[in-house]
Design a protein around this motif. Structure first.
Motif, PDB file in Angstrom:
ATOM      1  N   VAL A 117       0.690  -1.012  -0.042  1.00 60.59           N
ATOM      2  CA  VAL A 117       0.274   0.024   0.091  1.00 60.59           C
ATOM      3  C   VAL A 117       0.826   1.513   0.072  1.00 60.59           C
ATOM      4  O   VAL A 117       1.660   1.535   0.837  1.00 60.59           O
ATOM      5  CB  VAL A 117      -0.883   0.210   1.123  1.00 60.59           C
ATOM      6  N   VAL A 118       0.637   2.156  -1.000  1.00 64.96           N
ATOM      7  CA  VAL A 118       1.597   3.200  -1.191  1.00 64.96           C
ATOM      8  C   VAL A 118       0.822   4.493  -0.482  1.00 64.96           C
ATOM      9  O   VAL A 118      -0.462   4.751  -1.075  1.00 64.96           O
ATOM     10  CB  VAL A 118       2.049   3.635  -2.173  1.00 64.96           C
ATOM     11  N   ASN A 119       1.101   5.116   0.578  1.00 65.42           N
ATOM     12  CA  ASN A 119       0.338   6.221   1.104  1.00 65.42           C
ATOM     13  C   ASN A 119       1.250   7.100   1.504  1.00 65.42           C
ATOM     14  O   ASN A 119       1.137   7.743   2.631  1.00 65.42           O
ATOM     15  CB  ASN A 119      -0.591   5.915   2.383  1.00 65.42           C
ATOM     16  N   THR A 120       2.165   7.564   0.535  1.00 64.84           N
ATOM     17  CA  THR A 120       2.993   8.851   0.859  1.00 64.84           C
ATOM     18  C   THR A 120       2.386   9.918   0.095  1.00 64.84           C
ATOM     19  O   THR A 120       1.728   9.895  -1.107  1.00 64.84           O
ATOM     20  CB  THR A 120       4.477   8.665   0.415  1.00 64.84           C
ATOM     21  N   GLY A 121       2.651  11.173   0.546  1.00 65.72           N
ATOM     22  CA  GLY A 121       2.331  12.170  -0.151  1.00 65.72           C
ATOM     23  C   GLY A 121       2.343  13.516   0.371  1.00 65.72           C
ATOM     24  O   GLY A 121       2.524  13.598   1.669  1.00 65.72           O
ATOM     25  N   LEU A 122       2.580  14.657  -0.488  1.00 66.40           N
ATOM     26  CA  LEU A 122       3.049  16.020  -0.083  1.00 66.40           C
ATOM     27  C   LEU A 122       2.093  16.730  -0.789  1.00 66.40           C
ATOM     28  O   LEU A 122       1.808  16.789  -1.733  1.00 66.40           O
ATOM     29  CB  LEU A 122       4.534  16.011  -0.253  1.00 66.40           C
ATOM     30  N   ASN A 123       1.494  17.995   0.045  1.00 66.07           N
ATOM     31  CA  ASN A 123       0.758  18.839  -0.644  1.00 66.07           C
ATOM     32  C   ASN A 123       1.067  20.205   0.097  1.00 66.07           C
ATOM     33  O   ASN A 123       1.062  20.166   1.275  1.00 66.07           O
ATOM     34  CB  ASN A 123      -0.780  18.631  -0.454  1.00 66.07           C
ATOM     35  N   SER A 124       0.814  21.359  -0.573  1.00 67.89           N
ATOM     36  CA  SER A 124       0.847  22.495   0.098  1.00 67.89           C
ATOM     37  C   SER A 124       0.321  23.486  -1.151  1.00 67.89           C
ATOM     38  O   SER A 124       0.240  23.289  -2.111  1.00 67.89           O
ATOM     39  CB  SER A 124       2.533  22.740   0.495  1.00 67.89           C
ATOM     40  N   GLN A 163      -0.647  -7.529  -5.041  1.00 70.91           N
ATOM     41  CA  GLN A 163      -1.436  -6.245  -5.224  1.00 70.91           C
ATOM     42  C   GLN A 163      -0.690  -5.069  -5.011  1.00 70.91           C
ATOM     43  O   GLN A 163      -0.032  -4.872  -3.740  1.00 70.91           O
ATOM     44  CB  GLN A 163      -2.765  -6.417  -4.390  1.00 70.91           C
ATOM     45  N   LEU A 164      -0.744  -4.069  -5.948  1.00 73.98           N
ATOM     46  CA  LEU A 164      -0.061  -2.823  -5.606  1.00 73.98           C
ATOM     47  C   LEU A 164      -1.252  -1.930  -5.466  1.00 73.98           C
ATOM     48  O   LEU A 164      -2.163  -1.666  -6.246  1.00 73.98           O
ATOM     49  CB  LEU A 164       0.863  -2.471  -6.644  1.00 73.98           C
ATOM     50  N   ALA A 165      -1.490  -1.026  -4.277  1.00 74.06           N
ATOM     51  CA  ALA A 165      -2.609  -0.120  -3.997  1.00 74.06           C
ATOM     52  C   ALA A 165      -2.092   1.099  -3.622  1.00 74.06           C
ATOM     53  O   ALA A 165      -1.373   1.154  -2.874  1.00 74.06           O
ATOM     54  CB  ALA A 165      -3.614  -0.651  -3.004  1.00 74.06           C
ATOM     55  N   ALA A 166      -2.568   1.970  -4.344  1.00 69.94           N
ATOM     56  CA  ALA A 166      -1.756   3.538  -3.868  1.00 69.94           C
ATOM     57  C   ALA A 166      -3.141   4.491  -3.717  1.00 69.94           C
ATOM     58  O   ALA A 166      -3.981   4.601  -4.498  1.00 69.94           O
ATOM     59  CB  ALA A 166      -1.189   4.003  -5.147  1.00 69.94           C
ATOM     60  N   VAL A 167      -2.822   5.019  -2.630  1.00 72.45           N
ATOM     61  CA  VAL A 167      -3.760   6.161  -2.026  1.00 72.45           C
ATOM     62  C   VAL A 167      -3.757   7.401  -2.953  1.00 72.45           C
ATOM     63  O   VAL A 167      -2.364   8.018  -2.725  1.00 72.45           O
ATOM     64  CB  VAL A 167      -3.682   6.568  -0.573  1.00 72.45           C
ATOM     65  N   ASN A 168      -4.421   7.758  -3.879  1.00 68.91           N
ATOM     66  CA  ASN A 168      -4.180   8.730  -4.843  1.00 68.91           C
ATOM     67  C   ASN A 168      -5.430   9.667  -4.496  1.00 68.91           C
ATOM     68  O   ASN A 168      -6.080  10.001  -3.438  1.00 68.91           O
ATOM     69  CB  ASN A 168      -4.474   8.110  -6.307  1.00 68.91           C
ATOM     70  N   SER A 169      -5.654  10.580  -5.627  1.00 71.79           N
ATOM     71  CA  SER A 169      -6.565  11.787  -5.181  1.00 71.79           C
ATOM     72  C   SER A 169      -7.552  12.239  -6.447  1.00 71.79           C
ATOM     73  O   SER A 169      -6.909  12.188  -7.530  1.00 71.79           O
ATOM     74  CB  SER A 169      -5.858  13.024  -4.526  1.00 71.79           C
ATOM     75  N   ILE A 170      -8.693  12.382  -6.420  1.00 74.16           N
ATOM     76  CA  ILE A 170      -9.428  12.911  -7.203  1.00 74.16           C
ATOM     77  C   ILE A 170      -8.820  14.195  -7.799  1.00 74.16           C
ATOM     78  O   ILE A 170      -9.303  14.801  -8.954  1.00 74.16           O
ATOM     79  CB  ILE A 170     -10.799  12.804  -7.364  1.00 74.16           C
ATOM     80  N   ALA A 171      -8.139  14.782  -7.264  1.00 72.84           N
ATOM     81  CA  ALA A 171      -7.362  16.057  -7.362  1.00 72.84           C
ATOM     82  C   ALA A 171      -6.713  15.894  -8.803  1.00 72.84           C
ATOM     83  O   ALA A 171      -6.475  17.159  -9.573  1.00 72.84           O
ATOM     84  CB  ALA A 171      -6.371  16.556  -6.504  1.00 72.84           C
ATOM     85  N   GLY A 172      -6.170  14.810  -9.065  1.00 69.85           N
ATOM     86  CA  GLY A 172      -5.497  14.630 -10.497  1.00 69.85           C
ATOM     87  C   GLY A 172      -6.457  14.609 -11.757  1.00 69.85           C
ATOM     88  O   GLY A 172      -6.007  14.492 -12.725  1.00 69.85           O
ATOM     89  N   LEU A 173      -7.808  14.764 -11.507  1.00 71.36           N
ATOM     90  CA  LEU A 173      -8.652  14.920 -12.501  1.00 71.36           C
ATOM     91  C   LEU A 173      -8.506  16.212 -13.329  1.00 71.36           C
ATOM     92  O   LEU A 173      -8.769  16.309 -14.685  1.00 71.36           O
ATOM     93  CB  LEU A 173     -10.196  14.562 -12.055  1.00 71.36           C
ATOM     94  N   ASP A 231      -5.976   1.619  -7.793  1.00 72.58           N
ATOM     95  CA  ASP A 231      -5.910   3.161  -7.810  1.00 72.58           C
ATOM     96  C   ASP A 231      -6.849   3.567  -6.565  1.00 72.58           C
ATOM     97  O   ASP A 231      -8.143   3.540  -7.089  1.00 72.58           O
ATOM     98  CB  ASP A 231      -6.186   3.840  -9.053  1.00 72.58           C
ATOM     99  N   LEU A 232      -6.591   4.064  -5.389  1.00 77.19           N
ATOM    100  CA  LEU A 232      -7.701   4.581  -4.414  1.00 77.19           C
ATOM    101  C   LEU A 232      -7.840   5.933  -4.554  1.00 77.19           C
ATOM    102  O   LEU A 232      -6.997   6.864  -4.191  1.00 77.19           O
ATOM    103  CB  LEU A 232      -7.184   4.110  -3.134  1.00 77.19           C
ATOM    104  N   GLN A 233      -8.867   6.489  -5.310  1.00 79.97           N
ATOM    105  CA  GLN A 233      -9.029   7.604  -5.482  1.00 79.97           C
ATOM    106  C   GLN A 233      -9.688   8.570  -4.414  1.00 79.97           C
ATOM    107  O   GLN A 233     -11.095   8.547  -4.345  1.00 79.97           O
ATOM    108  CB  GLN A 233      -9.956   8.137  -6.758  1.00 79.97           C
ATOM    109  N   LEU A 234      -9.274   9.199  -3.368  1.00 81.44           N
ATOM    110  CA  LEU A 234      -9.606   9.708  -2.368  1.00 81.44           C
ATOM    111  C   LEU A 234     -10.380  11.203  -2.850  1.00 81.44           C
ATOM    112  O   LEU A 234      -9.863  11.854  -3.563  1.00 81.44           O
ATOM    113  CB  LEU A 234      -8.844  10.068  -1.035  1.00 81.44           C
ATOM    114  N   GLY A 235     -11.297  11.420  -2.134  1.00 83.25           N
ATOM    115  CA  GLY A 235     -12.091  12.686  -2.387  1.00 83.25           C
ATOM    116  C   GLY A 235     -11.059  13.773  -1.778  1.00 83.25           C
ATOM    117  O   GLY A 235     -10.100  13.880  -1.362  1.00 83.25           O
ATOM    118  N   LEU A 236     -11.437  15.201  -2.175  1.00 84.32           N
ATOM    119  CA  LEU A 236     -10.816  16.239  -1.758  1.00 84.32           C
ATOM    120  C   LEU A 236     -11.160  16.452  -0.171  1.00 84.32           C
ATOM    121  O   LEU A 236     -11.751  17.504   0.203  1.00 84.32           O
ATOM    122  CB  LEU A 236     -11.152  17.544  -2.538  1.00 84.32           C
TER     123      LEU A 236
END
Ligand code: NAP
Length: 262
Positions: A88-95, A134-144, A181-186
């Motif tokens: 499970v990949v759940n690294t992320g940086l936002n600013s 299985q490779l699962a990544a925590v991603n975001s709908i921000a990418g849309l 691809d785990l598309q989290l909401g904003l």
């Protein structure tokens, strides 16, 4: 693959394990007897948490900004574990800084693009050698779409395409390697606007993440209601999409009142 039936005795590596969501995912996997390997920037900060889990857990350091170190860390863990069922990949940086200074953008690219790719590429190669996984990544709908945090939105689009590419490779190799691809909401936006309607508790988010992984989903929207937002986000013409803003209702009301008073 982490299907419902194979959950017992499965082993999972969580990359970026110190965040609240990662801990919730870890708890829920531990409750299902999944052996855990947690990777975090400051592994010592996870000692008490790891000890509280009802499964075998080890904690290791993660230097997401050093691809070669990530590669050798994952390779050596794989050797120690014999088999890994889930990463499970759940690294992320936002600013967000409206003046768009370069350094925060560079840091986001380092973590969300370079580090993310190093983890996913290595995990995929090791799964290929193993023959399944299985490779699962925590991603975001921000990418849309593009957005105010410019590099962040772009990095999430990159992540989605990267995962789709890996999934195509798994099919080409005819191997049972699932890419999720785990598309989290904003969720940050929901939190900022104090919108209880859109903000789900971390255990609910984690439950939907675990369910999507167990169901071997290729893509899942979490929580489910964000699927509608994702659909609308793609459809909105740019002149409407651009009018979205990050201010709270109260700030908007205050601005309107100030304009009227002028
Ligand atoms: N939070 C939201 O509202 C939201 C919404 C949609 C999608 N997401 C997605 O969820 C994922 C995680 O985001 P989050 O909000 O949960 O973030 P978070 O709580 O800040 O967690 C991010 C994780 O990345 C790790 N990390 C960041 N920089 C690192 C570095 N230089 N080296 C090693 N580890 C580093 C953090 O480790 P440390 O704690 O050790 O720094 C942490 O475990 C991201 O992919 C994000 O796009 C989040």
């Amino acid at each position: 693959m982490l299907s419902k039936t194979s959950m017992t005795q499965a082993t999972a590596i969580i990359v970026g394990a110190s965040s609240l969501l990662s801990r919730e995912i870890a708890k829920q996997l531990a409750d299902q007897d999944v052996e855990l390997v947690l990777l975090a920037q400051d592994p010592e900060s996870l000692t008490d948490f790891a000890a509280s889990l009802a499964t075998k857990v080890t904690v290791h350091g993660l230097q997401i900004d050093q691809p070669q170190t990530i590669i050798s860390t994952l390779e050596s863990l794989w050797q120690q574990l014999q088999a890994v069922h889930l990463v499970v990949v759940n690294t992320g940086l936002n600013s967000y800084d409206p003046s768009l200074p370069w350094q925060p953008e560079a840091d986001i690219i380092t973590v969300n693009v370079q580090g993310f790719s190093a983890v996913c590429n290595t995990a995929f190669r090791l799964f290929t050698e193993q023959g399944y996984g299985q490779l699962a990544a925590v991603n975001s709908i921000a990418g849309l779409r593009g957005g105010p945090s410019v590099a962040y939105h772009a990095s999430k689009a990159y992540a989605s395409n990267y995962l789709e590419g890996l999934s195509m490779h798994a099919q080409r190799l005819k191997l049972p390697i699932t890419i999720t691809d785990l598309q989290l909401g904003l969720l940050d936006k929901a939190a900022m606007q104090q919108s209880r309607l859109w903000l789900s508790p971390p255990d609910v988010v984690a439950r939907q993440v675990v369910k999507a992984m167990q169901s071997a989903k290729r893509k899942a929207y979490i929580t489910k209601r964000w699927r509608l937002v994702a659909w609308l986000t793609v459809l909105l013409p740019e002149f409407i999409y651009n009018t979205r803003h990050w201010r709270t209702k109260e700030q908007r009301k205050a601005e309107k009142a100030a304009k009227k008073a002028k």
